[in-house]
Design a protein around this motif. Structure first.
Motif, short mmCIF file in Angstrom:
data_model
loop_
_atom_site.label_atom_id
_atom_site.label_comp_id
_atom_site.label_asym_id
_atom_site.label_seq_id
_atom_site.Cartn_x
_atom_site.Cartn_y
_atom_site.Cartn_z
N PHE A 1 -25.37 29.94 84.47
CA PHE A 1 -24.51 29.25 83.42
C PHE A 1 -24.29 27.82 84.14
CE2 PHE A 1 -23.28 33.59 82.52
CZ PHE A 1 -23.26 33.49 81.18
N GLU B 1 -14.74 32.86 65.08
CA GLU B 1 -14.26 32.39 66.27
C GLU B 1 -14.90 32.83 67.71
OE1 GLU B 1 -10.18 31.16 69.38
OE2 GLU B 1 -9.90 31.46 67.06
N VAL B 2 -15.79 31.80 68.15
CA VAL B 2 -16.49 32.41 69.20
C VAL B 2 -15.88 32.14 70.66
CG1 VAL B 2 -18.52 31.97 70.78
CG2 VAL B 2 -18.59 31.89 68.26
N LEU B 3 -15.54 33.31 71.51
CA LEU B 3 -14.82 33.11 72.57
C LEU B 3 -15.91 33.01 73.95
CD1 LEU B 3 -11.98 35.69 72.02
CD2 LEU B 3 -11.87 33.43 71.56
N GLY B 4 -15.66 32.23 74.69
CA GLY B 4 -16.57 31.71 75.85
C GLY B 4 -17.58 31.07 75.24
N THR B 5 -18.66 30.61 76.15
CA THR B 5 -19.72 29.93 75.87
C THR B 5 -20.41 30.38 74.79
OG1 THR B 5 -19.61 29.21 78.28
CG2 THR B 5 -21.52 28.34 76.97
N ASP B 6 -20.87 29.88 73.70
CA ASP B 6 -21.61 30.40 72.87
C ASP B 6 -23.15 30.30 73.14
OD1 ASP B 6 -22.69 31.33 70.46
OD2 ASP B 6 -22.14 29.92 69.07
N MET B 7 -23.63 31.49 73.60
CA MET B 7 -25.10 31.48 73.92
C MET B 7 -26.22 31.98 73.03
SD MET B 7 -24.78 30.89 77.21
CE MET B 7 -26.04 31.65 78.15
N ALA B 8 -25.63 31.86 71.66
CA ALA B 8 -26.63 32.21 70.73
C ALA B 8 -27.86 31.31 70.90
CB ALA B 8 -25.95 31.90 69.24
N GLN C 1 -29.77 33.16 75.17
CA GLN C 1 -29.23 34.21 75.78
C GLN C 1 -29.73 34.39 77.26
OE1 GLN C 1 -26.83 36.38 75.10
NE2 GLN C 1 -26.25 35.75 73.13
#
Lengths: 353, 351
Positions: free
Chosen positions: B317, B151-158, B161
């Protein structure tokens, strides 16, 4: 030059000057910088991905992860804490190990681990952490790796740890902050308050005044330099040789301080020079931090000839024959600066008249 | 308020500041150095482990690996693989034996060679080893009985970056602004110790004119530099109005702190002593953006956090008014309170 008068002035400088901000700053700043940079580069610049673990059942997995050197492990005791740590980026991935996890894994029963992933974590860190986790679980389940891996190291480049890369910069701060600022600010202060003129109408000569201030800068510079070397456990195998090089570097610093003190009109100008020209002193320290930069560039800067022997003795166990050439250049720079100091004293004397 | 007098006062302060040509040159040089520093920092971020693979036989688990953050590139020979590792093209090189697949199918253990450059950190070596093992487990058909629910917490920046230099942007902007605290504080301390403030106040200038003039100079000087810097480094590309407002409030913060320090300090050395303490404290939030997770919740008690957070979230962001309005309100309140305290201090010393 009268050694007795220099001694009296030195004592005055030592007991009265120590109350000043610059004095405290020159001692405290290098030590603070030493601690702060070591902490910063020792942990924050580490490439190890960070894993947070919430394990209320005392799983063997958390013990294995904690003992594994290639990740940074952090333990949590509450769900809200681990979630906050992931949201803030304190850890890249936070896992919740459920109750009875070890039994399920050992019996081959399907089970589940929740992994919170920080949105800004690097993709490679996520992969490394999750694959490491999977590998550890397989080890727990006594699965044997279906491959044998032979690791072969290529090339001769060495890993230079960040604490070693940083040592030159910290040493430059230690030696040059006090060494330059103490004599310079003290001389400027005396000029601003006109006490320098008052002093030289007594039998005390300008050379006595300069020497006393330089001596204080030298003692302070040496003191902080040795403390920083001790903190970083970098006295090396030949401490006496190291202290000799440090002393020659401290002489360069106080000579610069005396020249600045003689020619600058006020403290603001001194700080302005420091802000823009400090790079000339600290350049070799920055170059040392990045091995990709051709190391010959460092030779352009005068402080290189103190730093290179210092690092060679403390890190490579070098002896006199290895550092002699650089030390002779350093002595040459010191001699040249000494001539400049004498010239500026003469000029100050003329202006005073 | 007499705007003619205020204008004259701003001019006077400007010329007083640049009276020493050297300081003027250094101020401009400093700004240039900040910009240069930004541009020499990496503009991309290396998100993947790039590994070279020499596989004389086709092993699906290795060749079709689809993990994020892992790039496996096939090379034509083992020699080429070694060269590429030495040249730094790959962090590691995997050389599979020609009988790897048969050995795996037969339930035996193949020997895999892993080439690593000698200056690659230990943690990367270990990571590559565990990755190879995991791929081999998959190829050998040994499934993991544990399901890792992600589970990704926050905006997923993968894959998108923020590069180091953009993380550095708010830190550099706030440093530029904060440095002006020293200049203004020194100017005020000098005027107070020389008695020129008192002399000014016996002219038709009111104390309100005096403080407005000093404030405009302090805020304007910091603001112009910060805006110039942000414009050059692309910090105004997203929501420029919010960024400009945040920089203005940040510049007001620097000026307010300048008033406060100026009212306390007697000379340049005490400006430096007070200023250094405040500067270090105010600089910490910028550090928090550069190294996320390095600072804890107490950082929200440092007022400059609200400037750094606003600039970072908006510039990096694309945050909007709804996300950061509270930051701006807190900054405004802080500015007003510190200005007020500073003015009281100056008044007490001057009159």
């Amino acid at each position: 030059m009268n050694p007795r008068r220099i001694g009296i002035l030195f004592r005055k400088e030592l007991f009265q000057g120590t109350k000043g901000f610059i004095f405290i700053w020159a001692i405290v700043m290098p030590l603070l910088i030493s601690f702060a940079l070591s902490a910063l580069f020792g942990t924050l610049f580490s490439e190890k991905p960070k894993l947070g673990v919430l394990d209320e059942d005392g799983s063997q997995l958390s013990v294995m992860l904690e003992e594994y050197d290639s990740i940074r492990y952090k333990e949590f005791t509450a769900l809200s804490d681990i979630q906050r740590a992931v949201e803030d980026g304190a850890v890249d991935v936070g896992i919740i190990i459920p109750d009875g996890f070890d039994i399920s894994v050992k019996q081959g029963e399907p089970t589940e681990i929740t992994a919170y992933i920080w949105g800004e974590s690097l993709a490679k860190d996520r992969t490394v952490l999750l694959v490491t986790l999977a590998n550890m679980i397989r080890e727990m389940a006594a699965q044997e790796a279906p491959v044998e891996i032979e690791t072969i190291s290529l090339g001769e480049e060495e890993i230079i740890p960040w604490n070693v890369r940083l040592l030159p910069l910290i040493m430059l701060f230690a030696v040059f902050l006090g060494g330059v600022f103490i004599p310079a600010t003290s001389l400027i202060d005396e000029k601003e308050k006109k006490t320098l003129t008052a002093l030289v109408v007594t039998p005390t000569s300008l050379v006595d005044v300069f020497m006393a201030k330089g001596l204080l800068g030298f003692v302070l510079s040496m003191f902080v330099g040795i403390i920083v070397l001790l903190i970083n456990q970098a006295l090396g195998a030949q401490p006496l040789l190291l202290i000799m090089v440090l002393a020659l570097g401290a002489i360069m610093a106080v000579e610069l301080g005396m020249i600045f003190g003689a020619i600058m009109k006020d403290i603001s100008t001194l700080f302005a020079i420091w802000k823009s020209c400090g790079i000339l002193l600290f350049g070799p320290g920055i170059i040392y931090m990045f091995p990709q930069i051709p190391q010959w560039v460092g030779r352009i800067f005068p402080t290189y000839y103190m730093l290179e022997p210092l690092m060679a003795i403390s890190q490579k166990a070098a002896g006199w024959s290895d550092i002699a050439l650089n030390v002779f250049v350093l002595i040459g720079i010191d001699a040249l600066l000494f001539a400049l100091v004498l010239f500026t004293i003469k000029r100050t004397r003329q202006l005073d008249r | 308020m007499n705007w003619g007098i205020i204008k004259a006062l701003v001019y006077k302060d400007f010329f007083l500041f640049f009276r020493n040509r050297f300081i003027g040159i250094v101020t401009i040089l400093g700004l240039v150095l900040y910009i240069v520093f930004y541009f020499v920092m990496p503009k991309t971020i290396d998100e993947s482990l790039e590994i070279g693979l020499y596989a004389p036989v086709n092993i699906p688990a290795f060749e079709q690996v689809q993990a994020e953050g892992l790039v496996l590139t096939t090379v034509e020979s083992e020699e080429r693989l070694k060269e590429a590792v030495i040249d730094g093209d790959y962090v590691a090189g995997i050389a599979l034996p020609s009988d790897a697949l048969e050995t795996l199918i037969a339930g035996q253990v193949p020997d895999i060679k892993l080439y690593i450059a000698s200056d690659v950190p230990e943690e990367i070596k270990d990571s590559v080893v565990v990755i190879i093992k995991e791929l081999a487990y998959q190829q050998a058909g040994q499934p993991l009985t544990v399901d890792i629910k992600e589970e990704v917490l926050g905006t997923d920046m993968a894959g998108m970056q923020i590069p180091p230099r953009d993380r550095l942007r708010p830190m550099l902007a706030i440093y530029l602004i904060l440095f002006e605290t020293f200049g203004l504080a020194n100017l005020i301390a000098e005027e107070l110790s020389k008695g020129t403030v008192r002399a000014l106040l016996v002219t038709p200038m009111s104390s309100r004119d005096l403080f407005t003039g000093k404030g405009i100079f302090g805020v304007g000087f910091a603001f112009i530099q910060a805006v110039f810097f942000m414009a050059i480094v692309g910090g105004l590309n997203n929501q420029p109005v919010i960024i400009l407002l945040a920089l203005l409030l940040g510049s007001m913060m620097a000026a307010a702190l300048g008033f406060l320090i100026g009212s306390l300090a007697k000379d340049f050395m005490s400006v430096l002593a007070w200023g250094m303490i405040i500067f270090i404290l105010m600089a910490i939030p910028g550090f928090g953006v550069m190294f996320p997770g390095a600072v804890t919740g107490w950082i929200t008690y440092v007022p400059s956090y609200y400037l750094v957070d606003t600039v970072h979230r908006v510039a990096s962001f694309g945050a909007g008014w709804g996300d950061i309005w509270l930051n701006l309100v807190i900054l405004l309140i802080f500015d007003a309170v510190v200005f007020w305290i500073g003015i009281l201090g100056i008044r007490r010393r001057a009159l």
